[in-house]
Design a protein around this motif. Structure first.
Motif, PDB file in Angstrom:
ATOM      1  N   GLN A 289      -0.948   9.826   9.979  1.00 52.89           N
ATOM      2  CA  GLN A 289      -1.706   9.112  10.701  1.00 52.89           C
ATOM      3  C   GLN A 289      -3.410   9.826  10.461  1.00 52.89           C
ATOM      4  N   GLN A 290      -3.139   9.691   9.133  1.00 57.34           N
ATOM      5  CA  GLN A 290      -5.008  10.416   9.064  1.00 57.34           C
ATOM      6  C   GLN A 290      -5.442  11.863   9.632  1.00 57.34           C
ATOM      7  N   GLN A 291      -5.162  12.268   9.816  1.00 56.52           N
ATOM      8  CA  GLN A 291      -5.534  13.710   9.926  1.00 56.52           C
ATOM      9  C   GLN A 291      -5.316  14.686   8.890  1.00 56.52           C
ATOM     10  N   SER A 292      -5.403  13.917   7.280  1.00 57.91           N
ATOM     11  CA  SER A 292      -5.453  15.295   6.014  1.00 57.91           C
ATOM     12  C   SER A 292      -6.044  14.054   4.825  1.00 57.91           C
ATOM     13  N   SER A 293      -6.213  13.985   4.029  1.00 59.48           N
ATOM     14  CA  SER A 293      -6.386  13.357   2.548  1.00 59.48           C
ATOM     15  C   SER A 293      -5.543  12.773   1.970  1.00 59.48           C
ATOM     16  N   ALA A 294      -5.644  11.429   1.092  1.00 55.04           N
ATOM     17  CA  ALA A 294      -4.487  11.939  -0.819  1.00 55.04           C
ATOM     18  C   ALA A 294      -5.298  13.257  -1.553  1.00 55.04           C
ATOM     19  N   ALA A 295      -6.312  13.629  -1.419  1.00 48.50           N
ATOM     20  CA  ALA A 295      -7.080  15.049  -2.265  1.00 48.50           C
ATOM     21  C   ALA A 295      -6.123  15.923  -2.318  1.00 48.50           C
ATOM     22  N   ALA A 296      -5.731  15.825  -0.296  1.00 47.24           N
ATOM     23  CA  ALA A 296      -5.818  17.596   0.020  1.00 47.24           C
ATOM     24  C   ALA A 296      -4.161  17.837  -0.862  1.00 47.24           C
ATOM     25  N   LEU A 297      -3.257  16.435   0.076  1.00 45.04           N
ATOM     26  CA  LEU A 297      -1.972  15.989  -0.125  1.00 45.04           C
ATOM     27  C   LEU A 297      -1.842  16.241  -2.260  1.00 45.04           C
ATOM     28  N   GLY A 298      -2.552  15.590  -2.210  1.00 42.44           N
ATOM     29  CA  GLY A 298      -2.407  15.977  -3.917  1.00 42.44           C
ATOM     30  C   GLY A 298      -1.861  17.728  -4.108  1.00 42.44           C
ATOM     31  N   LEU A 299      -3.553  17.886  -4.143  1.00 42.07           N
ATOM     32  CA  LEU A 299      -3.552  19.440  -4.149  1.00 42.07           C
ATOM     33  C   LEU A 299      -2.330  20.371  -4.098  1.00 42.07           C
TER      34      LEU A 299
ATOM     35  N   ASP B 132      -0.761  10.135  -8.785  1.00 39.64           N
ATOM     36  CA  ASP B 132      -2.241   9.339  -8.715  1.00 39.64           C
ATOM     37  C   ASP B 132      -2.383   8.486  -7.968  1.00 39.64           C
ATOM     38  N   ARG B 133      -1.374   7.517  -7.469  1.00 42.58           N
ATOM     39  CA  ARG B 133      -1.517   5.991  -7.174  1.00 42.58           C
ATOM     40  C   ARG B 133      -2.048   6.110  -6.151  1.00 42.58           C
ATOM     41  N   LEU B 134      -1.719   7.156  -4.738  1.00 37.42           N
ATOM     42  CA  LEU B 134      -2.662   7.048  -3.709  1.00 37.42           C
ATOM     43  C   LEU B 134      -3.982   8.337  -4.016  1.00 37.42           C
ATOM     44  N   GLU B 135      -4.057   9.311  -5.314  1.00 41.88           N
ATOM     45  CA  GLU B 135      -5.916   8.946  -4.417  1.00 41.88           C
ATOM     46  C   GLU B 135      -6.508   8.132  -5.303  1.00 41.88           C
ATOM     47  N   SER B 136      -5.960   6.700  -6.226  1.00 42.81           N
ATOM     48  CA  SER B 136      -7.179   6.312  -6.727  1.00 42.81           C
ATOM     49  C   SER B 136      -7.098   4.987  -5.496  1.00 42.81           C
ATOM     50  N   SER B 137      -5.606   5.552  -4.298  1.00 41.10           N
ATOM     51  CA  SER B 137      -6.163   3.915  -3.524  1.00 41.10           C
ATOM     52  C   SER B 137      -7.262   4.402  -2.290  1.00 41.10           C
TER      53      SER B 137
ATOM     54  N   GLU C  89      -8.012  -0.993   1.314  1.00 36.36           N
ATOM     55  CA  GLU C  89      -6.858  -1.534   1.206  1.00 36.36           C
ATOM     56  C   GLU C  89      -7.091  -2.061   1.029  1.00 36.36           C
ATOM     57  N   GLU C  90      -8.624  -3.358   1.463  1.00 29.74           N
ATOM     58  CA  GLU C  90      -7.870  -5.120   0.907  1.00 29.74           C
ATOM     59  C   GLU C  90      -8.289  -5.009  -0.378  1.00 29.74           C
ATOM     60  N   SER C  91      -9.237  -3.990  -1.198  1.00 33.32           N
ATOM     61  CA  SER C  91      -9.406  -4.241  -3.174  1.00 33.32           C
ATOM     62  C   SER C  91      -9.127  -3.451  -3.777  1.00 33.32           C
ATOM     63  N   CYS C  92      -7.509  -2.784  -3.355  1.00 28.54           N
ATOM     64  CA  CYS C  92      -6.943  -1.837  -3.624  1.00 28.54           C
ATOM     65  C   CYS C  92      -5.548  -2.787  -4.376  1.00 28.54           C
ATOM     66  N   SER C  93      -5.127  -2.336  -5.324  1.00 32.80           N
ATOM     67  CA  SER C  93      -3.917  -3.112  -5.600  1.00 32.80           C
ATOM     68  C   SER C  93      -2.134  -2.286  -5.512  1.00 32.80           C
TER      69      SER C  93
ATOM     70  N   SER D 246      -0.713   0.243  -1.699  1.00 37.57           N
ATOM     71  CA  SER D 246      -0.893   0.141  -0.831  1.00 37.57           C
ATOM     72  C   SER D 246      -0.223   1.364  -0.359  1.00 37.57           C
ATOM     73  N   GLN D 247      -1.918   1.996   0.723  1.00 35.32           N
ATOM     74  CA  GLN D 247      -1.920   3.185   1.075  1.00 35.32           C
ATOM     75  C   GLN D 247      -0.561   3.666   1.767  1.00 35.32           C
ATOM     76  N   LYS D 248       0.217   2.555   2.813  1.00 32.57           N
ATOM     77  CA  LYS D 248       1.767   2.769   3.744  1.00 32.57           C
ATOM     78  C   LYS D 248       2.668   2.552   2.649  1.00 32.57           C
ATOM     79  N   ASP D 249       2.736   1.971   1.769  1.00 31.97           N
ATOM     80  CA  ASP D 249       3.813   1.858   0.887  1.00 31.97           C
ATOM     81  C   ASP D 249       3.797   2.878   0.357  1.00 31.97           C
ATOM     82  N   LEU D 250       2.371   3.473  -0.652  1.00 31.18           N
ATOM     83  CA  LEU D 250       2.964   4.475  -1.213  1.00 31.18           C
ATOM     84  C   LEU D 250       3.364   5.911  -0.315  1.00 31.18           C
ATOM     85  N   ILE D 251       2.962   5.653   1.162  1.00 31.06           N
ATOM     86  CA  ILE D 251       3.548   6.913   2.177  1.00 31.06           C
ATOM     87  C   ILE D 251       4.862   7.029   2.062  1.00 31.06           C
ATOM     88  N   ASP D 252       5.410   5.363   2.109  1.00 35.86           N
ATOM     89  CA  ASP D 252       6.665   5.048   2.383  1.00 35.86           C
ATOM     90  C   ASP D 252       7.770   5.442   1.180  1.00 35.86           C
TER      91      ASP D 252
END
Length: 100
Positions: free
Chosen positions: A27-37, A62-67, A72-76, A78-84
């Motif tokens: 829901q874009q209420q947090s960041s990938a970095a915060a989740l990783g920590l 690692d992939r989520l933080e890279s994404s 979205e268009e320039s990354c191999s 998909s953040q949605k797929d990674l969250i799934d």
């Protein structure tokens, strides 16, 4: 309460916190970095589960933080797929904890 039971309960709490983090990220209420920590700090959970679970989770993170570094268009990845995939990981982790 035995130590093993206490460990499993703490692991279950950490898993629930991660699930909440997955939803906040979706829901874009947090960041990938915060989740990783948060995920890397869930030591009780990662120690309770078989080692392969930690490997898979850390790979997804690692992939989520890279994404998150790219649009979205320039990354191999998909953040949605990674969250799934993180949600699927959490479902399997919960099943594994229930066996403990």
């Amino acid at each position: 309460m035995t130590q093993t039971t206490a460990n499993t309960l703490q692991a279950a709490r950490q898993l629930q916190q991660l699930r909440s983090g997955f939803e906040q990220l979706a829901q874009q209420q947090s960041s990938a970095a915060a989740l990783g920590l948060e995920a890397r700090a869930a030591t009780e959970l990662l120690q309770t589960l078989p080692p392969r679970y930690a490997e898979v989770l850390l790979s997804l993170l690692d992939r989520l933080e890279s994404s998150a570094l790219f649009t979205e268009e320039s990354c191999s990845f998909s953040q949605k797929d990674l969250i799934d995939n993180l949600r699927l990981w959490a479902d399997k982790a919960r099943s594994q904890l229930e066996k403990s």
